[in-house]
Design an enzyme around this catalytic site. Sequence first.
Site, PDB file in Angstrom:
ATOM      1  N   ARG A  75       1.261  -1.230  -0.067  1.00 15.26           N
ATOM      2  CA  ARG A  75       0.512   0.108  -0.159  1.00 15.26           C
ATOM      3  C   ARG A  75       1.123   1.702  -0.005  1.00 15.26           C
ATOM      4  O   ARG A  75       1.888   1.303   0.902  1.00 15.26           O
ATOM      5  CB  ARG A  75      -0.335  -0.313   0.883  1.00 15.26           C
ATOM      6  CG  ARG A  75      -1.787   0.848   1.477  1.00 15.26           C
ATOM      7  CD  ARG A  75      -2.697   1.357   2.375  1.00 15.26           C
ATOM      8  NE  ARG A  75      -3.363   2.505   2.525  1.00 15.26           N
ATOM      9  CZ  ARG A  75      -3.811   3.577   3.614  1.00 15.26           C
ATOM     10  NH1 ARG A  75      -2.697   2.770   5.137  1.00 15.26           N
ATOM     11  NH2 ARG A  75      -3.551   4.776   3.545  1.00 15.26           N
ATOM     12  N   HIS A 119      -3.553  10.615   0.723  1.00 16.51           N
ATOM     13  CA  HIS A 119      -2.697  10.903   1.835  1.00 16.51           C
ATOM     14  C   HIS A 119      -1.746  12.299   2.493  1.00 16.51           C
ATOM     15  O   HIS A 119      -0.642  12.269   2.436  1.00 16.51           O
ATOM     16  CB  HIS A 119      -1.390   9.421   2.303  1.00 16.51           C
ATOM     17  CG  HIS A 119      -1.280   9.077   3.481  1.00 16.51           C
ATOM     18  ND1 HIS A 119      -0.657   7.582   3.281  1.00 16.51           N
ATOM     19  CD2 HIS A 119      -0.872   9.146   4.452  1.00 16.51           C
ATOM     20  CE1 HIS A 119      -1.199   7.071   4.823  1.00 16.51           C
ATOM     21  NE2 HIS A 119      -1.254   8.230   5.632  1.00 16.51           N
ATOM     22  N   GLU A 165      -7.270   8.624   6.398  1.00 13.19           N
ATOM     23  CA  GLU A 165      -7.566   9.267   7.884  1.00 13.19           C
ATOM     24  C   GLU A 165      -8.536  10.258   8.054  1.00 13.19           C
ATOM     25  O   GLU A 165      -7.943  11.627   8.083  1.00 13.19           O
ATOM     26  CB  GLU A 165      -6.926   8.659   8.259  1.00 13.19           C
ATOM     27  CG  GLU A 165      -5.688   7.523   8.737  1.00 13.19           C
ATOM     28  CD  GLU A 165      -5.126   7.026   9.749  1.00 13.19           C
ATOM     29  OE1 GLU A 165      -4.190   8.621  10.590  1.00 13.19           O
ATOM     30  OE2 GLU A 165      -4.185   6.382  10.763  1.00 13.19           O
ATOM     31  N   ASN A 294      -7.555   1.946   9.663  1.00 16.64           N
ATOM     32  CA  ASN A 294      -5.868   1.844  10.300  1.00 16.64           C
ATOM     33  C   ASN A 294      -6.355   2.317  11.729  1.00 16.64           C
ATOM     34  O   ASN A 294      -6.945   2.703  12.279  1.00 16.64           O
ATOM     35  CB  ASN A 294      -5.866   3.273  10.131  1.00 16.64           C
ATOM     36  CG  ASN A 294      -5.167   3.291   8.744  1.00 16.64           C
ATOM     37  OD1 ASN A 294      -4.758   2.490   8.475  1.00 16.64           O
ATOM     38  ND2 ASN A 294      -4.605   4.575   8.151  1.00 16.64           N
ATOM     39  N   TYR A 296      -4.541   1.715  15.909  1.00 18.08           N
ATOM     40  CA  TYR A 296      -2.684   1.754  16.176  1.00 18.08           C
ATOM     41  C   TYR A 296      -2.645   1.381  17.657  1.00 18.08           C
ATOM     42  O   TYR A 296      -1.817   0.958  18.603  1.00 18.08           O
ATOM     43  CB  TYR A 296      -2.246   2.417  16.326  1.00 18.08           C
ATOM     44  CG  TYR A 296      -1.543   3.598  15.107  1.00 18.08           C
ATOM     45  CD1 TYR A 296      -1.157   2.609  14.766  1.00 18.08           C
ATOM     46  CD2 TYR A 296      -3.015   3.826  14.403  1.00 18.08           C
ATOM     47  CE1 TYR A 296       0.410   2.547  13.646  1.00 18.08           C
ATOM     48  CE2 TYR A 296      -1.656   3.903  13.089  1.00 18.08           C
ATOM     49  CZ  TYR A 296      -0.544   3.295  12.464  1.00 18.08           C
ATOM     50  OH  TYR A 296       0.328   3.136  10.813  1.00 18.08           O
ATOM     51  N   GLU A 367      -3.463  -0.184   7.853  1.00 22.21           N
ATOM     52  CA  GLU A 367      -1.911  -0.283   8.663  1.00 22.21           C
ATOM     53  C   GLU A 367      -2.498  -0.161  10.285  1.00 22.21           C
ATOM     54  O   GLU A 367      -3.444  -0.725  10.792  1.00 22.21           O
ATOM     55  CB  GLU A 367      -1.620   1.794   8.869  1.00 22.21           C
ATOM     56  CG  GLU A 367      -1.546   2.100   7.691  1.00 22.21           C
ATOM     57  CD  GLU A 367      -1.551   4.304   8.163  1.00 22.21           C
ATOM     58  OE1 GLU A 367      -1.235   4.649   9.348  1.00 22.21           O
ATOM     59  OE2 GLU A 367      -1.242   4.546   7.270  1.00 22.21           O
TER      60      GLU A 367
HETATM   61  C1  GAL Z   1      -1.468   7.403  10.914  1.00 20.65           C
HETATM   62  C2  GAL Z   1      -0.806   7.799   9.011  1.00 20.65           C
HETATM   63  C3  GAL Z   1       0.479   7.477   8.979  1.00 20.65           C
HETATM   64  C4  GAL Z   1       1.365   6.949   9.654  1.00 20.65           C
HETATM   65  C5  GAL Z   1       0.962   6.554  11.349  1.00 20.65           C
HETATM   66  C6  GAL Z   1       2.063   6.443  12.357  1.00 20.65           C
HETATM   67  O1  GAL Z   1      -1.712   7.969  11.215  1.00 20.65           O
HETATM   68  O2  GAL Z   1      -1.339   7.525   8.615  1.00 20.65           O
HETATM   69  O3  GAL Z   1       0.942   8.443   7.802  1.00 20.65           O
HETATM   70  O4  GAL Z   1       1.449   7.875  10.647  1.00 20.65           O
HETATM   71  O5  GAL Z   1      -0.443   6.743  11.484  1.00 20.65           O
HETATM   72  O6  GAL Z   1       1.967   8.074  13.222  1.00 20.65           O
END
Ligand code: GAL
Length: 460
Positions: A75, A119, A165, A294, A296, A367
Amino acid sequence: MKNDFRKNLSGGATSAYQIEGAWNSDGKGPSIWDVFCMIPGKVHNGDTGAIACDHYHRMADDVALMQQIGLQAYRFSISWPRILPAGRGAINKQGIEFYNKLIDKLLEAGIEPWVTLYHWDLPAALEFEHGGWLGEATSDAFADYADVCFNHFGDRVKNWITINEAWVVAILGYGLGVFAPGRVSNSAPYLAGHNLLKAHGKAVRRYREKYQSTQKGQIGITNNCDWREPLTDSDADKQAATRALEFFLAWFVDPIYKGDYPESMKSRLGARLPSISAGDRELILGSSNFFGLNHYTAMFAADASGGAVPGNVYGNGGLSEDQDVSLSVSPDWKLTDMQWAIVPWGCRKLLEWIAARYGNPPLYITENGCAFDDPVVNGTVQDTARIAFFDSYLSEMHRAIQNGVDLRGYFIWSLLDNFEWASGYSKKFGITAVEPGTLRRIPKDSAWWYRKVIQKNGLM
Ligand code: GAL
């Protein structure tokens, strides 16, 4: 098309501004990130993406690296101002050539391209002319740019992501001012968000009307969301957690799957939230073939209608005074270098929340990853914490699949250590280190671990 997770779609992700460099080479125009980085104090250490990982000149080697790691999909994003230097109008042939070569190399290597159209590197011209995403004209320019991409690359690209995002663009770019274009406002984010959704809808309409039946690809949008766990069993905290997810994710997803913004946002924001007209609804409802996510981290959410809300930072859910939600982490949770908590079960809960709310759509995690700064020692990087992170998150995704979630693919963030936006080069998300100065690529232990996972189609 290999698009069933159980048939092995495992990839890696990057974005143009974070890796390409060559910011003003071969006819590329300036983006809002090129400009934002020039403002003193905006980016850690005064870092910029001017050179980044120099991927623009090292692309062939980077594809060879992906092949070595065994990625099945890659990607990446296209830099809009590399294709249309002024945001609209004349096409930069050298930009088209660069992405043509990248796509061809990927296909030769047996790697499926997944292309993000936006992006965050908006052509600076559109910021000056229309106030960027505050102007509806930018959404029309986006559809024209998307059309150029479908037309030149769609014979080989079968997976399109319109916008990466929208929450980050709207809140961090137009609300808190910590990302480009750096605007500070409590109403601009909702207008920017509205125009981003329209841009997505207009690009999808273009794809469906002109290209999809012949090119036979799929198109969707990728949104980001952390999990919000109620701090206590009280109804107030449960409602606060739901509200936080609505202001974070449902803001952009309800319009696509249900045709309107969440009720909680409409009632709390009043006139600051644009209303979705009948025309907007027609454009946006049903405009995604898949659900891109995405993910985290996670936080606890508590009702804060009676009291102060802690200050707002990247990742905590937006302009919190609009939500009356107080966010916190458990002292037991380990943190990454971003200070984001490692909470793998939050990923499963979020996937299940999405499946329940939106009728179990086909999902791709576009992501997932973590920042840790492990040293290079004798040409190797022992990033055990990153391996543990991926292992735990993938296990929870597997549980979600067993529980019926239609998860079809997974992309680690990121292939390379790269320009981490306002954090500059200080935060390292890569499974490959990039040596400062020489920019030599050094795969970390996590890259070889990931290779085995892909080969085995399962965890160790
Ligand atoms: C996401 C973003 C990425 C990368 C990642 C880690 O928000 O799409 O570009 O930076 O976080 O912070």
